[in-house]
Scaffold this motif. Structure first.
Motif, PDB file in Angstrom:
ATOM      1  N   LYS A 256       1.351  -1.321  -0.004  1.00  0.00           N
ATOM      2  CA  LYS A 256      -0.478  -0.149   0.116  1.00  0.00           C
ATOM      3  C   LYS A 256       1.081   1.387   0.134  1.00  0.00           C
ATOM      4  O   LYS A 256       0.486   2.234  -0.717  1.00  0.00           O
ATOM      5  N   MET A 257       1.564   1.509   0.915  1.00  0.00           N
ATOM      6  CA  MET A 257       2.791   2.340   1.183  1.00  0.00           C
ATOM      7  C   MET A 257       3.403   2.450  -0.609  1.00  0.00           C
ATOM      8  O   MET A 257       3.749   3.838  -0.767  1.00  0.00           O
ATOM      9  N   GLU A 258       4.007   1.784  -1.007  1.00  0.00           N
ATOM     10  CA  GLU A 258       4.789   1.414  -2.300  1.00  0.00           C
ATOM     11  C   GLU A 258       3.780   2.064  -3.702  1.00  0.00           C
ATOM     12  O   GLU A 258       4.320   2.658  -4.161  1.00  0.00           O
ATOM     13  N   LYS A 259       2.425   1.398  -3.380  1.00  0.00           N
ATOM     14  CA  LYS A 259       1.176   2.550  -4.277  1.00  0.00           C
ATOM     15  C   LYS A 259       1.096   4.074  -3.855  1.00  0.00           C
ATOM     16  O   LYS A 259       1.118   5.127  -5.054  1.00  0.00           O
ATOM     17  N   GLU A 260       0.816   4.583  -3.119  1.00  0.00           N
ATOM     18  CA  GLU A 260       0.466   5.647  -2.537  1.00  0.00           C
ATOM     19  C   GLU A 260       0.850   6.770  -2.320  1.00  0.00           C
ATOM     20  O   GLU A 260       1.049   7.742  -1.526  1.00  0.00           O
TER      21      GLU A 260
ATOM     22  N   LEU B 275       7.672  10.507  -4.165  1.00  0.00           N
ATOM     23  CA  LEU B 275       9.253  11.314  -3.524  1.00  0.00           C
ATOM     24  C   LEU B 275       9.769  10.587  -5.466  1.00  0.00           C
ATOM     25  O   LEU B 275      10.411  10.452  -5.603  1.00  0.00           O
ATOM     26  N   ASN B 276       9.123  12.178  -5.785  1.00  0.00           N
ATOM     27  CA  ASN B 276       9.438  11.890  -7.093  1.00  0.00           C
ATOM     28  C   ASN B 276       9.393  12.882  -7.314  1.00  0.00           C
ATOM     29  O   ASN B 276       8.529  14.147  -6.808  1.00  0.00           O
ATOM     30  N   ARG B 277      10.337  13.379  -8.760  1.00  0.00           N
ATOM     31  CA  ARG B 277      11.070  15.659  -8.969  1.00  0.00           C
ATOM     32  C   ARG B 277       9.635  15.811  -9.367  1.00  0.00           C
ATOM     33  O   ARG B 277       9.460  17.095  -9.511  1.00  0.00           O
TER      34      ARG B 277
ATOM     35  N   ALA C  90      15.178  -0.213   3.234  1.00  0.00           N
ATOM     36  CA  ALA C  90      16.095  -0.321   2.229  1.00  0.00           C
ATOM     37  C   ALA C  90      16.083  -1.593   1.659  1.00  0.00           C
ATOM     38  O   ALA C  90      16.259  -2.331   0.559  1.00  0.00           O
ATOM     39  N   SER C  91      14.623  -2.270   1.784  1.00  0.00           N
ATOM     40  CA  SER C  91      14.066  -3.969   1.381  1.00  0.00           C
ATOM     41  C   SER C  91      13.124  -3.219   1.056  1.00  0.00           C
ATOM     42  O   SER C  91      12.005  -3.818   0.133  1.00  0.00           O
ATOM     43  N   GLY C  92      12.559  -1.979   0.321  1.00  0.00           N
ATOM     44  CA  GLY C  92      11.542  -1.627   0.046  1.00  0.00           C
ATOM     45  C   GLY C  92      11.283  -1.392  -2.211  1.00  0.00           C
ATOM     46  O   GLY C  92      13.180  -1.854  -2.511  1.00  0.00           O
ATOM     47  N   ASN C  93      10.412  -1.226  -2.865  1.00  0.00           N
ATOM     48  CA  ASN C  93      10.797  -1.409  -4.091  1.00  0.00           C
ATOM     49  C   ASN C  93      10.554  -0.253  -4.206  1.00  0.00           C
ATOM     50  O   ASN C  93       9.744   1.029  -5.404  1.00  0.00           O
ATOM     51  N   GLY C  94      12.186   0.558  -4.484  1.00  0.00           N
ATOM     52  CA  GLY C  94      12.067   2.151  -5.053  1.00  0.00           C
ATOM     53  C   GLY C  94      12.753   3.117  -4.095  1.00  0.00           C
ATOM     54  O   GLY C  94      12.848   4.199  -4.536  1.00  0.00           O
ATOM     55  N   TYR C  95      12.425   2.664  -2.667  1.00  0.00           N
ATOM     56  CA  TYR C  95      12.820   3.670  -1.765  1.00  0.00           C
ATOM     57  C   TYR C  95      14.239   4.738  -2.461  1.00  0.00           C
ATOM     58  O   TYR C  95      14.379   6.155  -1.720  1.00  0.00           O
ATOM     59  N   LEU C  96      15.015   3.843  -1.796  1.00  0.00           N
ATOM     60  CA  LEU C  96      16.371   4.323  -1.481  1.00  0.00           C
ATOM     61  C   LEU C  96      16.698   5.205  -3.456  1.00  0.00           C
ATOM     62  O   LEU C  96      16.993   6.125  -3.152  1.00  0.00           O
ATOM     63  N   GLY C  97      16.776   4.344  -4.391  1.00  0.00           N
ATOM     64  CA  GLY C  97      16.108   5.579  -5.501  1.00  0.00           C
ATOM     65  C   GLY C  97      15.508   7.131  -5.682  1.00  0.00           C
ATOM     66  O   GLY C  97      15.762   7.766  -6.063  1.00  0.00           O
TER      67      GLY C  97
END
Length: 387
Positions: A8-12, A17-19, A47-54
């Motif tokens: 849910k966090m990754e979707k919402e 977190l995007n320029r 660190a384990s999320g899909n895309g947070y670090l980037g």
């Protein structure tokens, strides 16, 4: 967090977190993640999320300075995890990230140079990450884009280099990089005079971090036995730099006084010793390293190092330092080993004792890193309050 909450966090939240996201929602999302980086569980989740670090890395170049600053602060905390630091250093979508961070630190007008220096300081704590960053520094060619070891030291030594930054954490970057033998050899290149430029900072009263980092550099360089003669000779004359912070106001008789290095003779009655026990321990251990060879021991004994250690031993209250002093004194007063055993580092050490020594060294390094980290966290809190 469970899998459904993570998804849910990754979707919402991740899209914010995007320029290209609206500045207000982008700022709120980033502040939420910055708060998460304050805990180990939060750092591991990111660190384990899909895309947070980037996404966080991408926001360090955001046009809004407040957002870029929060992204940098997030990375300071995230880089305390070795696996995360290694992952970020090897991100395919940001292959030049390390060079970009180094370039930012050495630019004289960077707004957040101190924060970025803290990122690199944390990033290079582990051996493998230090090697990775050292490769970037060592690959430097003569052009405006490269950041060589010389350029880092030049930036560090010029106290007014950046009016917006004190650059104290460049010292710990240098300390971490000198974990790497190739960096130590460049640091001690006899033609470049790099190490000599750092010597005055062993007593830099304005910053414990700067002192600790540079003394860490000297200690690391002392592991190179082949350079001991040069380090102790007139070209560097490292021993007075290591002894002076350990000396107090004690008076000695004329015979003892004359044997001391010139810089340690007739010190003023208000002379203060280095106040930080971790730094004192590094100084003592550096001198002990220089005692590895017969020639080094002779030089250190001839300079009456014993009397400085004797008085320090009487004064010292820290247990770790006291043990280090006792070990050094044992070397200074012991009989010389038989011929053919001049280099103590080449003597065979029982496996059990070697394990104990390795464990003690690891513990010492961890204590130093924790002390620096606490100092860093304090400074970051102050910086956050001021922002």
């Amino acid at each position: 967090m469970d899998a459904s909450t993570t998804e849910k966090m990754e979707k919402e939240i991740l899209p914010f977190l995007n320029r290209s996201a609206r500045p207000d929602v982008k700022s709120i999302a980033l502040e939420y993640f910055l708060g998460m980086t304050g805990s180990e569980d939060g750092r591991k989740f990111i660190a384990s999320g899909n895309g947070y670090l980037g996404a966080i890395v991408s926001l360090t170049t955001d046009s809004q300075q407040g957002i870029a600053k929060s992204a940098y602060f997030s990375l300071v905390n995230l880089m305390t995890e070795e696996d995360t630091a290694w992952y970020v250093l090897n991100m395919k979508e940001y292959p030049n990230l390390c060079l970009s961070l180094l370039q930012y630190v050495v630019k004289p007008d960077s707004d957040h140079a101190d924060i970025v220096a803290s990122i690199l300081s944390n990033m290079t704590r582990s051996q493998r990450c230090a090697v990775k960053v050292a490769e970037v520094v060592s690959a430097c060619t003569d052009n405006d884009q490269c950041v060589s070891l010389e350029k880092i030291i030049q930036t560090f030594c010029k106290l007014e280099h950046n009016p917006k930054a004190n650059l104290h954490y460049v010292a710990t970057i240098l300390m971490n990089l000198t974990q790497v033998p190739t960096v130590r050899h460049k640091m001690m290149d006899k033609q470049r005079l790099l190490l000599q430029r750092l010597l005055p900072f062993t007593e830099f009263s304005d910053s414990k971090i700067r002192r600790a980092g540079i003394i860490g550099v000297l200690k690391n360089c002392c592991f190179e036995t082949d350079f001991h003669e040069w380090l102790l000779g007139d070209h560097v004359d490292i021993l007075p730099r290591l002894l002076l912070p350990l000396a107090g106001p004690e008076e000695f008789d004329d015979d003892d006084m004359e044997k001391l290095p010139d810089d340690l003779q007739y010190l003023p009655p208000d002379k203060q010793r280095e106040s930080d026990p971790d730094i004192r321990k590094m100084l003592i251990e550096a001198i002990t390293q220089l005692c590895a060879t017969r020639a080094g021991r002779k030089h250190i004994k001839d300079k009456n190092t014993y009397v400085i250690m004797r008085e320090l031993h009487k004064w010292e209250k820290d247990k770790g330092c006291d043990i280090a002093i006792s070990k050094l004194i044992d070397v200074l007063i012991a009989d010389e080993p038989p011929e053919g055993m001049d280099n103590l580092k080449e003597m065979q050490i029982p496996d059990k004792l070697k394990v104990m020594l390795d464990e003690e060294y690891a513990k010492t390094q961890a204590e130093i890193e924790d002390s620096i980290k606490q100092e860093m966290e304090t400074e970051n809190v102050i910086a956050t309050e001021k922002s």
